[in-house]
Scaffold this active site. Structure first.
Site, short mmCIF file in Angstrom:
data_model
loop_
_atom_site.label_atom_id
_atom_site.label_comp_id
_atom_site.label_asym_id
_atom_site.label_seq_id
_atom_site.Cartn_x
_atom_site.Cartn_y
_atom_site.Cartn_z
N HIS A 151 0.81 -1.22 0.00
CA HIS A 151 0.00 0.00 0.00
C HIS A 151 0.85 1.27 0.00
CE1 HIS A 151 -4.29 -1.22 0.47
NE2 HIS A 151 -3.70 -2.37 0.64
N ASP A 152 2.03 1.23 0.58
CA ASP A 152 2.87 2.42 0.58
C ASP A 152 3.67 2.55 -0.71
OD1 ASP A 152 4.00 4.75 2.09
OD2 ASP A 152 5.85 3.66 1.71
N GLU A 180 -3.93 8.38 4.16
CA GLU A 180 -4.16 7.20 3.31
C GLU A 180 -4.78 6.06 4.10
OE1 GLU A 180 -0.60 6.11 1.06
OE2 GLU A 180 0.03 8.21 1.08
N SER A 224 -1.98 -15.87 0.47
CA SER A 224 -1.94 -17.18 1.13
C SER A 224 -1.99 -17.03 2.65
CB SER A 224 -0.69 -17.97 0.73
OG SER A 224 0.47 -17.41 1.32
#
Length: 327
Positions: free
Chosen positions: A68-69, A90, A195
């Protein structure tokens, strides 16, 4: 003679300018803190081990932090910044739904600050905690470069332009990853992170209600319905399905066998196993964990080196959730 003198000075100024540019824009390097904070990586590693022992789900969070970063324009810890009157974090956007455990990044930062105040960036802590979290989950150790600096602003306003969503077409997913230099086997490997961890029912109910998606394995559906009994689940409720019921706490290639058996929870998992561009790699990774780890390591390396701030750009935050001017 005049031409030779001019040529000499032109070459001299070119290399002087190139040298100045290199000083202001140094590259990431292995063991960046070897002189300024030689214990930095060991402190981070020990903190990750300690926190993982107490809170097993931290490792999933640290791995997700990297995605995400680093995917959104720069690997600069912009993800960690809190909202202000002028800036939305964010962390508070819809695309960051389900992300948690940010406080433990602060715990690691505090430990590093005790060792070397004002030296190690939150961006490097985010990346290295993710790397060590991968090891805690049984994944490969990935040698990663350091030397990132921290950004000063959130990128909440452009998240949608960069992060692929779990319901988007495989073409969009492939294009988004290609934009930062990750090819098809790398994409297939990175999605193997599914996973481990769990998926909130909010992300699944469209495959269960009003009718069950016929592409889901019918043997898997009763379990999903049991875990997600509401067509409109409460986002704040603890309602989720483990991504891999067989080895839920282990990063391994069981994910690929599951999605080939139509047990992928999200639409992107199903598409990965059926799209002609990705299916050959899914099958190869289902057969070989070594191949999965090799491509996963390569893709993580590319992702963590996406447009970092270095040199005099950015800053070294005192607290990971606040830019220094707000500290």
């Amino acid at each position: 003679m005049a031409t030779k003198v001019f040529f000499f000075f032109a070459i001299f100024f070119f290399f002087s300018a190139l040298s100045a540019f290199a000083e202001d824009n140094p590259s990431l390097v292995m063991d960046y803190y070897k002189d300024t904070c030689p214990q930095a990586e060991e402190v981070i590693r020990e903190q990750v081990k300690l926190l993982y022992k107490r809170h097993k789900n931290t490792a999933f969070s640290w791995l997700r932090n990297i995605f995400h970063d680093c995917f959104v324009e720069s690997c600069d810890a912009s993800l960690l910044l809190d909202s202000t009157r002028r800036m939305l974090s964010e962390k508070e956007t819809d695309r960051s739904f389900g992300m948690r455990n940010f406080r433990y990044i602060e715990t690691i930062k505090e430990a590093v600050e005790r060792e070397c105040p004002g030296v190690v960036s939150c961006a490097d802590i985010l990346v290295l905690s993710g790397r060590d979290g991968i090891v805690a989950l049984g994944g490969p150790h990935i040698p990663l470069k350091t030397g990132r600096r921290d950004g000063r602003k959130s990128r909440a306003d452009i998240l949608e332009q960069h992060l692929p969503d779990h319901n988007e077409s495989m073409s969009v997913v492939l294009d988004r990853f290609a934009n930062i230099g990750i090819n098809t086997p790398g994409i297939v490997a990175l999605l193997g992170a599914h996973s481990v961890g769990r998926t909130h029912c909010v992300k699944l109910v469209h495959r269960l209600y009003p009718e069950v998606d016929p592409q889901l394995n019918p043997d898997h559906v009763p379990h999903m319905l049991k875990k997600c009994p509401d067509p409109i689940p409460d986002p704040k409720a603890v309602q989720y399905v483990r991504n891999d019921r067989g080895t839920p706490m282990k990063l391994d290639n069981n994910y690929y066998r599951n999605i080939l058996d139509n047990k992928g929870l999200m639409l992107v998992d199903h598409q990965l196993a059926t799209d002609k561009r990705t299916k050959p790699y899914v099958k190869k990774m289902a057969k070989s964990q070594d191949y999965f780890f090799k491509e996963f390591s390569r893709a993580i390396t590319i992702l963590t080196e996406n447009n970092p701030l270095t040199g005099t750009k950015g800053e070294i935050r005192k607290q990971c959730n606040l830019a220094n001017k707000l500290h």
